[in-house]
Design an enzyme around this catalytic site. Structure first.
Site, PDB file in Angstrom:
ATOM      1  N   GLU A  17       0.794  -1.242   0.000  1.00  0.00           N
ATOM      2  CA  GLU A  17       0.000   0.000   0.000  1.00  0.00           C
ATOM      3  C   GLU A  17       0.821   1.284   0.000  1.00  0.00           C
ATOM      4  O   GLU A  17       0.805   2.052   0.973  1.00  0.00           O
ATOM      5  CB  GLU A  17      -0.927   0.013   1.211  1.00  0.00           C
ATOM      6  CG  GLU A  17      -1.958  -1.085   1.217  1.00  0.00           C
ATOM      7  CD  GLU A  17      -2.980  -0.905   2.337  1.00  0.00           C
ATOM      8  OE1 GLU A  17      -2.770  -0.068   3.220  1.00  0.00           O
ATOM      9  OE2 GLU A  17      -3.996  -1.610   2.296  1.00  0.00           O
TER      10      GLU A  17
ATOM     11  N   GLU B 165      -5.654  -8.476   1.445  1.00  0.00           N
ATOM     12  CA  GLU B 165      -6.309  -8.059   2.688  1.00  0.00           C
ATOM     13  C   GLU B 165      -7.780  -7.804   2.403  1.00  0.00           C
ATOM     14  O   GLU B 165      -8.140  -7.344   1.317  1.00  0.00           O
ATOM     15  CB  GLU B 165      -5.719  -6.756   3.271  1.00  0.00           C
ATOM     16  CG  GLU B 165      -4.339  -6.909   3.840  1.00  0.00           C
ATOM     17  CD  GLU B 165      -3.766  -5.605   4.424  1.00  0.00           C
ATOM     18  OE1 GLU B 165      -4.544  -4.753   4.904  1.00  0.00           O
ATOM     19  OE2 GLU B 165      -2.541  -5.449   4.379  1.00  0.00           O
TER      20      GLU B 165
END
Ligand code: BGP
Length: 456
Positions: free
Chosen positions: A164, A361
């Site tokens: 990320e 995720e």
């Protein structure tokens, strides 16, 4: 029959700083989060990862719980300063041993490891030399990646370089809520460029060392929808896609930045600055797969919201993330929108072709109810169920999704929300010496895995 292929991996994820603790033990060097979290007011109620959930000392028990749940793959990150306390140079063999033993324990239980090399805990020594704004950090990252490949590469087949980028660069260099707490878009863009370069260098090294596995990158998957059908909101949504999605995915999947935005950024701020050979490095070292972290959709407006609600932002003057009055939100203001997982995956397929995908995720952050000593996390089960439905739909539509890693295997430290926001299948009792307890979702997910997604 469910649409999940036989070799689909049912996994779960964590990250080093959020679970390990032992922040200054056995030769580990400090990371930027060790320093930042000790500054007064930096995190929720001063929480930090000094002890976290003590996974470093309880790793055996934790792997046994994974095995009991039937986990087929475990996504975890390596703490760079645990291996290289100064970011480069001297190797901390005790740190290498910790991960080596973890990998052996996983494999002994037929759990396939997936390693994330960078989940935000940069060695402080490198931050002191300029962090991601310095190109030398990308070179140090290649050295660190090579060390990991040489020590673990014969046993680990799945590797992701970064987790990320939008979050650690966006919060580290634009909102200032993560270390190094800078607020400057031009510096953010150059730091982000060095992350892409570090990624490309690490991919090149991986292939050069002939590691028998696949290497990718993990991004936030955040679909955007316009608040209204007005031309302004639609244009604002397209801009949000370009800045929040294409800027982060194109360099690692297409090997180049989106042309128009690159030209605008360079005209406005003079960044990113390319070193000779950068173009080629990006072009020649694209990912084998993409990891998608999906939590929520954002609703986009060209106008700032009338009332400020926590969790919403955007880019001042360009587009704003606002509440969708018809939707459902978590206690932390994240929209619950499973359809976004199907849509997001299909959007990636459309723009980038048939790239293999892992959902690295997905999960619900909540305060779990405890009834008669049992953690009855029904909302988490409901959340995961509808997202598995959405994932199945994307597979039926032809997407090449190969695994699903809910966040998180165990309750852990949320970067800015402390221990209050729980995500795990395993509860950690902070009042009882961090004792582990299986939640209701633990048994539910065990059945999902055993039935290969059939029972849910
Ligand atoms: C992702 C991170 C994770 C995790 C998760 C939940 O952005 O990769 O490390 O923290 O979000 O976020 P939060 O803890 O803020 O609820």
């Amino acid at each position: 029959m469910s649409a999940f292929p036989q070799n689909f991996l049912w996994g779960a994820a964590t990250a080093a700083y959020q679970v390990e603790g032992a922040y200054n033990e056995d030769g580990k060097g400090p990371s930027i989060w060790d320093i930042f979290s000790h500054q007064p007011g930096a995190t929720y109620q001063g929480t930090n990862g000094d002890v976290a959930v003590d996974h470093y000392h309880r790793v055996k028990e934790d792997v046994e719980l994974m095995a009991e749940m039937g986990l087929q793959s475990y996504r975890f990150s390596i703490s760079w300063p645990r291996l290289l306390p100064e970011g480069r140079g001297k190797i901390n063999e005790a740190g290498v041993k910790f991960y080596s033993d973890l990998i052996d324990a996983l494999l002994a239980h037929n759990i396939e490891p997936m390693i994330t090399l960078y989940h935000w805990d940069l060695p402080q020594a490198l931050q002191d030399e300029g962090g991601w704004e310095a190109r030398s950090t990308a070179e140090a990252f290649e050295e660190y990646a090579r060390l990991c490949y040489s020590r673990f590469g014969s046993r680990v087949k799945k590797w992701a370089t970064f987790n990320e980028t939008i979050v650690f660069i966006g919060h580290g260099y634009i909102t200032g809520s993560h270390p190094p707490s800078v607020r400057n878009p031009a510096r953010a863009i150059q730091a982000c460029h060095h992350v892409f370069i570090a990624h490309a260098m690490a991919v090149k090294a991986f292939r050069g060392m002939e590691i028998k596995g696949e290497i990718g990158f993990v991004n936030v998957l955040q679909p955007h929808s316009p608040l209204t059908n007005s031309a302004e909101d639609i244009a604002a949504t397209e801009l949000a896609d370009a800045i929040h999605t294409h800027w982060l995915y194109d360099p690692v999947l297409k090997g180049r930045y989106p042309d128009e935005l690159l030209a605008q950024s360079q005209a406005l701020w003079g960044v990113p600055r390319f070193a000779p050979g950068d173009d080629e490095l990006l072009r020649n070292n694209r990912c084998d797969f993409i990891g998608l972290n999906y939590y929520r959709r954002e609703t986009v407006s060209a106008q700032p919201p009338k009332e400020k609600v926590s969790g919403e932002q955007g880019v001042e003057g360009l587009f704003y993330f606002v509440r969708n009055p018809e939707s459902v939100y978590t206690e932390w203001g994240w929209e619950i929108w499973p359809q976004g997982l199907t849509d997001g995956i299909m959007m990636i397929k459309e723009r980038y072709g048939d790239i293999p995908i892992y959902i690295t995720e997905n999960g619900l952050g909540a305060v779990d109810p405890i009834i008669d000593g049992e953690v009855v996390d029904d909302p988490r089960i409901d959340f995961l169920r509808v997202h598995i439905d959405a994932l199945e739909k994307a597979i039926e539509l032809g997407a090449d999704v190969r695994g699903y890693y809910p966040w998180s295997f165990i309750d852990l430290l949320s970067w800015l929300n402390g221990y209050k926001k729980q995500y795990g299948f395993v509860y950690v009792d902070h009042k009882q010496n961090l004792a582990r307890k299986r939640k209701k979702s633990f048994f539910w997910y065990k059945d999902v895995i055993a039935s290969r997604g059939e029972n849910r």
